[in-house]
Design an enzyme around this catalytic site. Sequence first.
Site, PDB file in Angstrom:
ATOM      1  N   ASP A  98      39.159  41.802  28.279  1.00 53.82           N
ATOM      2  CA  ASP A  98      40.388  42.567  28.118  1.00 53.82           C
ATOM      3  C   ASP A  98      41.640  41.703  28.068  1.00 53.82           C
ATOM      4  O   ASP A  98      42.742  42.229  27.913  1.00 53.82           O
ATOM      5  CB  ASP A  98      40.524  43.580  29.257  1.00 53.82           C
ATOM      6  N   GLU A 147      35.906  34.524  41.049  1.00 53.52           N
ATOM      7  CA  GLU A 147      36.366  35.914  41.012  1.00 53.52           C
ATOM      8  C   GLU A 147      37.310  36.146  42.183  1.00 53.52           C
ATOM      9  O   GLU A 147      36.932  35.969  43.342  1.00 53.52           O
ATOM     10  CB  GLU A 147      35.182  36.878  41.086  1.00 53.52           C
ATOM     11  N   ALA A 159      35.371  48.341  27.061  1.00 54.32           N
ATOM     12  CA  ALA A 159      34.209  47.693  27.678  1.00 54.32           C
ATOM     13  C   ALA A 159      33.231  47.086  26.673  1.00 54.32           C
ATOM     14  O   ALA A 159      32.739  45.976  26.898  1.00 54.32           O
ATOM     15  CB  ALA A 159      33.487  48.688  28.597  1.00 54.32           C
ATOM     16  N   CYS A 174      34.253  52.458  33.933  1.00 49.60           N
ATOM     17  CA  CYS A 174      34.288  53.759  33.257  1.00 49.60           C
ATOM     18  C   CYS A 174      33.635  54.859  34.094  1.00 49.60           C
ATOM     19  O   CYS A 174      33.869  56.046  33.857  1.00 49.60           O
ATOM     20  CB  CYS A 174      33.596  53.659  31.903  1.00 49.60           C
ATOM     21  N   SER A 176      30.952  42.644  37.944  1.00 51.67           N
ATOM     22  CA  SER A 176      30.107  43.475  37.075  1.00 51.67           C
ATOM     23  C   SER A 176      29.913  44.898  37.593  1.00 51.67           C
ATOM     24  O   SER A 176      28.836  45.271  38.049  1.00 51.67           O
ATOM     25  CB  SER A 176      28.733  42.814  36.887  1.00 51.67           C
ATOM     26  N   ALA A 203      33.027  40.526  30.809  1.00 45.81           N
ATOM     27  CA  ALA A 203      33.018  39.374  29.907  1.00 45.81           C
ATOM     28  C   ALA A 203      32.569  38.111  30.621  1.00 45.81           C
ATOM     29  O   ALA A 203      31.750  37.341  30.099  1.00 45.81           O
ATOM     30  CB  ALA A 203      34.397  39.181  29.291  1.00 45.81           C
ATOM     31  N   ARG A 235      19.731  34.706  39.085  1.00 45.14           N
ATOM     32  CA  ARG A 235      20.185  34.121  37.814  1.00 45.14           C
ATOM     33  C   ARG A 235      20.650  32.682  37.946  1.00 45.14           C
ATOM     34  O   ARG A 235      20.871  32.008  36.940  1.00 45.14           O
ATOM     35  CB  ARG A 235      21.300  34.979  37.208  1.00 45.14           C
ATOM     36  N   VAL A 257      41.829  31.180  40.506  1.00 47.33           N
ATOM     37  CA  VAL A 257      42.252  30.004  39.749  1.00 47.33           C
ATOM     38  C   VAL A 257      43.756  30.110  39.519  1.00 47.33           C
ATOM     39  O   VAL A 257      44.256  31.086  38.954  1.00 47.33           O
ATOM     40  CB  VAL A 257      41.503  29.897  38.417  1.00 47.33           C
TER      41      VAL A 257
END
Length: 456
Positions: free
Chosen positions: A284, A33, A302, A43, A39, A12, A71, A81
């Site tokens: 999630d 993170e 997912a 699964c 990423s 997400a 990117r 955080v």
Amino acid sequence: MNTIVIIGGDAAGMSAASKIKREMKESDVIVYERGEHISFSACGMPYWIGGTIESDEDLLVLTPEVARNIRGIDVRMRHEVTAINRAEKTVDVRNLDTGEIARQAYDKLVIATGASAVRPPIPGMYRPGVFTLRALSDSQRIYAYMAATEPQTAVVIGGGYIGVEMAEALIDRGLEVHIVEMLPQIMPNFDADMVDEVTEHLREKGVQLHLNVGSDGVSEVDGRLAVGLGEQEAIVANLVLVSVGVRPNSQLAAEAGLALGSSRAIRVDDHMRTDDPDIYAAGDCVEHHHIVLGEDVWIPLAPSANKGGRIAGENISGSDTSFPGILGTAVVKVFDYTMSVTGLTERGAIESGKFGANGEFVGSAAISAYDKAHYWPGAEKIKAKLVIDKRDGHILGAQLVGKAGVNKRIDIIATAITAGLTVDQLGLLDLSYAPPYSPVYDPVQVAANVVMKQVG
């Protein structure tokens, strides 16, 4: 320049970050993170552990280096955080390597903190050799432990999706495998009448099932792990996987005063906004609107995490995009079988209380039919179950189990439910036919035509 802060760098979070950076090229997008990867395909982890997937690197969808250099996303790994200060629109961040704490301002914030594996409150859940499987680092620890210790016996506590997938992976690695499930059946997200064949198939493949029994703890016996089963004899093993579910990582949001739903996941609207207009949430850690129930539920999967992150990113970027809701559509491989589900099970529909106080308006039918023309070489039976509202014929859910042709057929039914089709309309859909691919009447339509007799 707008500053968008994203908490969490998995599906997400990175979906939101990537969308925002594409649409708002001049914006400053910062992703914090706390873990070791971004990423990755969670699964796919059982299939790497089992040897089907050659390398854990194949599970990486995006690396921090690509995110930064290609990117333009400012990804900061191993940064946690610790607080959201809504009044001043800042977050407090701890560098887990140095211990340094900094404060970062934001214009918009996305919470994508995901979910964590549950360890039940019984002794021994943190002993060496006892694992959960949620992050890629978890799978790497399991893989390394197996390489170092060469375990002979494994116990999987929990018979849900991850439990049965890992049982297969460990059988493929040559281990003796036990599944301990406190409910009377494996795969509790399915109705009991849909798991019989798969239960027997697991036993045929060598998995030893201990159903209707819970573990009361893991102890050490002569350098091995003893999984207690109450009054029954303990199972002695070298490796224990705890797979009893997950819980949403919503504490940070709760401490910031954001609203949570009944599941304790974060409440969002159809634009993925929390009750703070400058804070979005996805993945999630959030609830979604359930198309059949008409209420918010927590079903962490997912596809909804990826879509929710993208939609949050689109709306932060100035679009007006709504999340359409979920059905909890899922598919799982169990050795030679495939199981799939969408919408409500019969049990779930009855227990919801939305279809009669005692579920008296819930109808269902389960049929067996070939996935191809019956004379075609290799044709296999599919068991299909449809659950409907007997008052108007609307489809509430479905389950399919078989060795072939299961996964995309559940998508037909998910599409039909989303479109509001009734069971008679499903039975008359213009589906493709050729003997190598389907009978003239597809199993989905056979089930529809049988259960349609209960309408009215």
